[in-house]
Design a protein around this motif. Structure first.
Motif, PDB file in Angstrom:
ATOM      1  N   ARG A  19       0.820  -1.215   0.000  1.00 38.28           N
ATOM      2  CA  ARG A  19       0.000   0.000   0.000  1.00 38.28           C
ATOM      3  C   ARG A  19       0.850   1.260   0.000  1.00 38.28           C
ATOM      4  NH1 ARG A  19      -5.258   0.100   0.571  1.00 38.28           N
ATOM      5  NH2 ARG A  19      -4.877  -1.689  -0.798  1.00 38.28           N
ATOM      6  N   THR A  23       0.410   4.058  -2.841  1.00 37.57           N
ATOM      7  CA  THR A  23       0.171   5.450  -2.460  1.00 37.57           C
ATOM      8  C   THR A  23       1.200   6.364  -3.108  1.00 37.57           C
ATOM      9  OG1 THR A  23      -0.772   4.668  -0.388  1.00 37.57           O
ATOM     10  CG2 THR A  23      -0.134   6.982  -0.473  1.00 37.57           C
ATOM     11  N   THR A  26       0.373   6.810  -6.777  1.00 39.04           N
ATOM     12  CA  THR A  26      -0.859   7.541  -7.102  1.00 39.04           C
ATOM     13  C   THR A  26      -0.894   8.939  -6.497  1.00 39.04           C
ATOM     14  OG1 THR A  26      -1.953   6.341  -5.295  1.00 39.04           O
ATOM     15  CG2 THR A  26      -2.302   5.514  -7.526  1.00 39.04           C
ATOM     16  N   ASP A  27      -0.104   9.191  -5.459  1.00 41.64           N
ATOM     17  CA  ASP A  27      -0.081  10.545  -4.872  1.00 41.64           C
ATOM     18  C   ASP A  27       0.960  11.445  -5.527  1.00 41.64           C
ATOM     19  OD1 ASP A  27      -2.064   9.823  -3.178  1.00 41.64           O
ATOM     20  OD2 ASP A  27      -0.909   9.988  -1.315  1.00 41.64           O
ATOM     21  N   ASP A  31      -4.669  14.876  -9.974  1.00 38.59           N
ATOM     22  CA  ASP A  31      -5.884  14.134 -10.315  1.00 38.59           C
ATOM     23  C   ASP A  31      -6.085  13.999 -11.820  1.00 38.59           C
ATOM     24  OD1 ASP A  31      -6.289  13.850  -7.643  1.00 38.59           O
ATOM     25  OD2 ASP A  31      -8.184  14.973  -7.558  1.00 38.59           O
ATOM     26  N   LEU A  49      -6.013   1.648  -9.155  1.00 34.06           N
ATOM     27  CA  LEU A  49      -6.168   1.871  -7.717  1.00 34.06           C
ATOM     28  C   LEU A  49      -7.446   1.210  -7.193  1.00 34.06           C
ATOM     29  CD1 LEU A  49      -5.303   3.252  -5.083  1.00 34.06           C
ATOM     30  CD2 LEU A  49      -6.484   5.333  -5.877  1.00 34.06           C
ATOM     31  N   GLN A  97     -10.664  10.736  -5.319  1.00 31.05           N
ATOM     32  CA  GLN A  97     -10.956  10.764  -3.884  1.00 31.05           C
ATOM     33  C   GLN A  97     -11.798   9.567  -3.464  1.00 31.05           C
ATOM     34  OE1 GLN A  97      -8.353  12.567  -3.033  1.00 31.05           O
ATOM     35  NE2 GLN A  97      -9.536  12.406  -1.138  1.00 31.05           N
ATOM     36  N   ARG A 100      -9.646   6.434  -3.423  1.00 37.40           N
ATOM     37  CA  ARG A 100      -8.787   6.378  -2.230  1.00 37.40           C
ATOM     38  C   ARG A 100      -9.602   5.992  -0.998  1.00 37.40           C
ATOM     39  NH1 ARG A 100      -6.300  11.391  -4.583  1.00 37.40           N
ATOM     40  NH2 ARG A 100      -4.225  10.763  -5.283  1.00 37.40           N
TER      41      ARG A 100
END
Ligand code: FE2
Length: 436
Positions: A19, A23, A26-27, A31, A49, A97, A100
């Motif tokens: 994870r 993260t 994807t972070d 967006d 994701l 969002q 996530r």
């Protein structure tokens, strides 16, 4: 710690590690870049994701945990078999969002399921298999997402220490692997997937294999020698593909006068000559092998070279039975590329073959087929539906493969034209009568 506590802490550690990587991947982008499709070969990252969360929900929350579904309404959106990658951007996917939030809620439920599991009763739960399968699934998607990052245009967003330089290069260019029976595959690895099983005896005649993957330096020689323009080096299909796609160099290479550069995760760099070549398809590997007067190893040859032990047993890894670590293999996105040949002398095999695990996936000559006695588990779509298709096997994992996946028995497969994966190759050949 009891066995159950040990299994629980291992499963927890692997899920947490996966994870953290998801993260990071994807972070690190905004967006807009998460929902965009950067290549028709890949899903939008936001699909990967939520798909990671959905598989985790299906197997760990609903199946192992016996809990009520959280979001059965989205199952079909994230079913890889219902929607090919190219079509995924048009689906009503969860936004960044929402995705996530979903994967976080699933993970909270999984902690509860894991805390109550006794890892017994059903085969799915023995030795924590389902948890290991899901940690591997997430890490495999992380590697796919890393390949999507490589395809993305734009400024660099990923950062990692440079891969290590050569510490002690292989002593010889080739190793001779003795002939005779060899135990291929595994029954003993608790988290091995169905296609790695069962362990079985294969008779592999003696052969020679190169002690390192083919480097950029040699690949540049192939290019300079007209390798991409000499039809006789290519198979019929390979040549047709080379012409149709206009292939003249590995993917992501760019020519500037006489010099070649490569684009890597958004940065333009000179070609590092001592590193294994990466982003070549199986047809290119095959043409190079013919140019060099050699061939690709079969899958059984590759595994025998990796696992050979003078005692006759098969090792877990080239260096022995210990798990991989940073001194033995370039794995887990620790670096953002393969390392120079000779960077991992401690990871060499009994026969002095270097860097079989990590750095680059290695194309084998073999198609993807079941081992004798194969049984699909826990679902046919993991492996069985791909057997006999137009795939070639890849072995050993890349710098983007996590150690929870990179077993010496792990089998990857892809179409012979694919180049966006982190794939290179090493060469083998038959022995001459004198050598036999
Ligand atoms: Fe998947």
């Amino acid at each position: 710690m009891s066995d159950i506590e040990l299994l629980r802490s291992r499963a927890e550690a692997e899920l947490v590690r996966a994870r953290a990587r998801t993260t990071l991947l994807t972070d690190s982008i905004d967006d807009a870049a998460l929902v965009a499709q950067h290549s028709p070969l890949m899903s939008p990252l936001v699909w990967d994701l939520a798909h990671i969360g959905n598989q985790e929900e299906l197997w760990l929350v609903r199946d192992v945990g016996g809990r009520e579904p959280l979001r059965s309404d989205i199952d079909s959106l994230y079913d890889a078999f219902q929607h090919p990658r190219a079509s995924r951007p048009a689906l009503p996917l969860l936004g960044p969002q929402e995705a996530r939030g979903y994967v976080g809620t699933v993970r909270d439920k999984v902690w509860d399921v894991l805390g109550r599991s006794s890892f017994g009763g059903r085969r799915l739960e023995e030795f924590g298999f389902a948890f290991g399968m899901i940690a591997q699934h997430e890490q495999q998607h992380d590697e796919t997402m890393l390949a999507t990052h490589q395809l993305r245009r734009g400024r660099p967003v990923l950062d990692a220490p440079a891969s290590p330089r050569a510490a002690r290069p292989p002593q010889a260019d080739e190793a001779i692997v003795p002939g005779g029976p060899f135990l291929m595959g595994t029954d003993a690895e608790p988290w091995a997937l169905d296609n790695e099983r069962p362990q079985h005896r294969v008779d592999v005649p003696a052969f020679a294999i190169e002690t390192a993957p083919v480097t950029n330096r040699r690949y540049l020689e192939f290019i300079a020698d007209g390798g991409y323009h000499r039809e006789e080096l290519w198979s019929t299909r390979g040549w047709a593909h080379r012409l149709a796609e206009g292939l003249v160099a590995p993917q992501f290479w760019e020519r500037d006068g006489d010099a070649w550069w490569r684009r890597r995760f958004g940065a333009l760099e000179p070609i590092a000559e001592s590193e294994p070549v990466v982003h070549v398809c199986w047809f290119e590997a095959q043409a190079f092998a013919r140019w060099a007067g050699k061939r690709l190893p079969t899958e059984a040859e590759w595994e025998k070279a990796a696992r050979y032990d003078p005692s006759g047993r098969s090792r877990r890894h080239p260096w022995g039975d210990e798990d991989p670590d940073a001194t033995r293999a370039n794995l887990g996105q620790r670096h953002l590329g393969p390392a120079e040949v000779g960077a991992y002398p401690d990871g060499a095999s009994a026969l002095g073959v270097h860097q079989m695990i990590g750095d680059v996936w290695e194309w084998c000559s073999s198609g993807f087929e079941p081992y004798p006695g194969f049984a699909a588990f826990p679902y046919r779509e993991y492996s069985e539906v791909f057997f006999g298709g137009d795939y070639r096997v890849l072995r050993g994992g890349s710098f983007g493969t996590d150690e929870v996946v990179a077993r010496s028995t792990f089998r990857n497969w892809d179409h012979p034209i694919r180049r966006q994966i982190f794939a290179g190759f090493r060469l083998a050949r038959d022995l001459t009568p004198d050598e036999i």
